[in-house]
Design an enzyme around this catalytic site. Sequence first.
Site, PDB file in Angstrom:
ATOM      1  N   ASP A   8       0.287 -10.601  -0.862  1.00  0.00           N
ATOM      2  CA  ASP A   8      -0.031  -9.193  -1.097  1.00  0.00           C
ATOM      3  C   ASP A   8      -0.175  -9.059  -2.613  1.00  0.00           C
ATOM      4  O   ASP A   8       0.802  -8.855  -3.329  1.00  0.00           O
ATOM      5  CB  ASP A   8       1.130  -8.343  -0.536  1.00  0.00           C
ATOM      6  CG  ASP A   8       1.007  -6.876  -0.890  1.00  0.00           C
ATOM      7  OD1 ASP A   8      -0.034  -6.473  -1.450  1.00  0.00           O
ATOM      8  OD2 ASP A   8       1.963  -6.125  -0.596  1.00  0.00           O
ATOM      9  N   LYS A  70      -5.885  -5.623 -11.497  1.00  0.00           N
ATOM     10  CA  LYS A  70      -6.511  -5.430 -10.180  1.00  0.00           C
ATOM     11  C   LYS A  70      -7.480  -4.242 -10.199  1.00  0.00           C
ATOM     12  O   LYS A  70      -8.435  -4.197  -9.435  1.00  0.00           O
ATOM     13  CB  LYS A  70      -5.408  -5.215  -9.141  1.00  0.00           C
ATOM     14  CG  LYS A  70      -5.880  -5.208  -7.703  1.00  0.00           C
ATOM     15  CD  LYS A  70      -4.691  -4.982  -6.789  1.00  0.00           C
ATOM     16  CE  LYS A  70      -5.112  -4.729  -5.374  1.00  0.00           C
ATOM     17  NZ  LYS A  70      -3.969  -4.427  -4.514  1.00  0.00           N
ATOM     18  N   GLU A 171      -5.128  -4.525   3.139  1.00  0.00           N
ATOM     19  CA  GLU A 171      -3.666  -4.325   3.131  1.00  0.00           C
ATOM     20  C   GLU A 171      -3.199  -3.550   4.367  1.00  0.00           C
ATOM     21  O   GLU A 171      -2.275  -3.986   5.051  1.00  0.00           O
ATOM     22  CB  GLU A 171      -3.232  -3.607   1.846  1.00  0.00           C
ATOM     23  CG  GLU A 171      -3.310  -4.519   0.635  1.00  0.00           C
ATOM     24  CD  GLU A 171      -3.510  -3.785  -0.687  1.00  0.00           C
ATOM     25  OE1 GLU A 171      -3.391  -2.550  -0.708  1.00  0.00           O
ATOM     26  OE2 GLU A 171      -3.785  -4.455  -1.694  1.00  0.00           O
TER      27      GLU A 171
END
Lengths: 640, 157
Positions: A8, A70, A171
């Site tokens: 993750d 990110k 996710e």
Amino acid sequence: MAKILGIDLGTAITKFGSIIDGEPKALENREGSILTPSIVAYTKGGERVVGILAQRQAITNPKNTISAVKRFIGRKYKDAEVQKELKLLPYETKERKDGGVEVKLGDKWYTPIEISSMILQKIKADAEEKLGEEIKNVVITCPANFDDSQRKATKAAGEIAGFNVLRIINEPTAAALAYGLQKTEQKKVLVYDFGGGTFDVTILDSSPDTVEVIATGGEPHLGGNDFDQIIINWLIEKFKKDEGINLGEDVLALQRLKEAAERAKQELSSAQETEINLPFVSSGENGPKHLYYKLSRSEFNSMTDSLIEKSIKRVEATLKEADLKKENIDEIVLVGGTTLIPAVREQVKNYFNKEPNKSINPEEVVCIGAAIQAEILTAKEEGRAPEGDIKSVLLLDVLPLTLGIETLGGVSTPMIQKNTTVPTANTQVFSTAVDNQPSVEINVLQGERSLANDNRSLGKFVLSGLPPAGRGVPQVEVTFDIDASGILTVTAKDKASNKVQSIRVEGSLGLSDEEIEKMKKEAELNATEDKKKRDLIEAKNNAENLIYTVEKTLKEAEGKVSEEDKKPVLEKVEELKKIKDSDNLEEIKTKTDEVSTLIQQIGAKMYQANSASEEKKEEPNVEEAETEEVKDNEEGKENK
Amino acid sequence: MKKKNEEKDFEKEIETLTKERDEYLNSWKRDLANYINYKNKEGERTQDLIFLLKENMFERLIPILDNVSLAERSINKDLKEDPSVKGLLMIEKQLEDFVKNEGLEEINEIGIKFNPEIHEILEEVEGDKSQEIIEIIQKGYKLNGRVIRPAKVKIIK
């Protein structure tokens, strides 16, 4: 069988998991934490560090500490959103020749892909150290709203780190996978992801074949840190008002406030009120100052209500976008550490009028789902069943109710506890309750109650022909053995004479589910009352044992103990005899203790008086305490 | 003829039974091995759990140790000779010895270079020796060699 990882890769924090002994599990990094900050730094000492080590030097080295990369991966420098984010950054960035973003670390320029790959390299090294083998196959997660270019960039980061990236999955999809929601019929799933720094909501259409994203929404700068900050501000304000000192200006005090605020937030997840206690937090003209405030859950909730409200509004907007009503949502999945706050859970539950899925740690659920997906894909590649999915061909039963025997005073003594997997066996040694007892009766019981009468008797048998001996001396070995078919054999053996007697109970062990449930419920309902009865019987048994031992000891010690010493103990024994059959538990216990103390004093005197060559006297009730007694027929009747 | 058939049947039965026996024996061995492996792993897990529980306990105890040392620092020099204060300071020493014996190590050395493995910077000041630690703002701790809290430090720019 290759080991896999599910990663993750978060904006602020990265987590990773694998399948350990058939169970998906989040793994700890080298520093011992499940959470790895997604930060890369080039220290002033000229070293490149990743994760918590990078975070520890961030304050004084902001230009060379790269975080939240990110937000730029696979995006154009000129994007309006990127431009907005860039303004908040302490480190240098520029446009690449191909229009992408570049960040400066030390003297060199790097792409967000390269920075992400540095984080993933650390994850790879830490996981390999933990699992003891090289890891190639991984599944990495990304937000549901990532476009193709962002996904490709994430995959490239994984490949540069040395992984074989099996797939990039969303996710929220990973979270749904962790709960196995894709295994059932078609469902609308809402994933409510409240992390440390961001809030995301995703609506999925999940069916056995596919998981499709219907709509997504979010708040890029709303998270758990805001909750902490509210507590910190509240403390600073309150202290300023009470003491006239601004704790926000003191580095150490501020550090302690941060730690205390986080702790208070965690404690309020389970407690109704917490104390924030920071002695010597500062010093004024009149000496040291202490901070001591109480914060109740309701106060905390009212302070932070607006933050939760903001997230719910975002949920509403996303539902509207998907053209759905909240009633259309079949399942809600909670993701992110902030969903551990009870008020957050409560508000989500109240809004949907439905219990959300929250049994898996919301901080780990995404990496767990990714690990499950990586294992499924790897198993397929290797032509085997996924680990954890292999069911044993041999199914073993468990015992639904406890099995035991009746002992002195009508007590049910367990031999095999409920929920034990069969086949199994247990042996225990019991003894007699009276002198020269010729036989023992074994009453086999089933059930959870404390007293034999309240349980179900499966059968009885008598082991006779015991050689004459004092109470507590014979050793009767009782064995309960259940085979794989559920057949119970109870055997009793007298160790002195080797006489054996047994009983086989077939079929009647199998009660219907309703009968079992009924018996369990009855046991629960009567637990307190049963315990009282059992305690009373045990106290009576102890009293009887003690009377027997005292009388025996005094008889054997005839002439060695003075009448003066004997008198008080005999008087107390008489008193104990009078009350031992009453129902006054406390009095029986007190009197037993009194007699016990007196006989111990006599024992000690005898010991002192005797020469060293004489054997040490045993303490009165040691023997009885270690053995349990089986009543014989007559004794049993008397007790009932 | 009949005898031959019977022999064949027997052979077949022996074959089936042998196969079955091997299957049962193997799964029994496998289960036994699984059990032994499980037991060993469970032992390791228990060790890990004990360590984790200890770590959790120390994580909660450390802020209290901080407070005790803050209290000590705030005591006036003259007061330190007061018998009651002396007694309290002896209790502090006892507490420090206890945690030390349990494997807790302090990180509080100054004059060394900043090391992100054990330090976290809270402030930096101008000076000659770059990256040198000049003040420990909050002590750090290691438990059996593992950092459970880095020391919060002030360093030279």
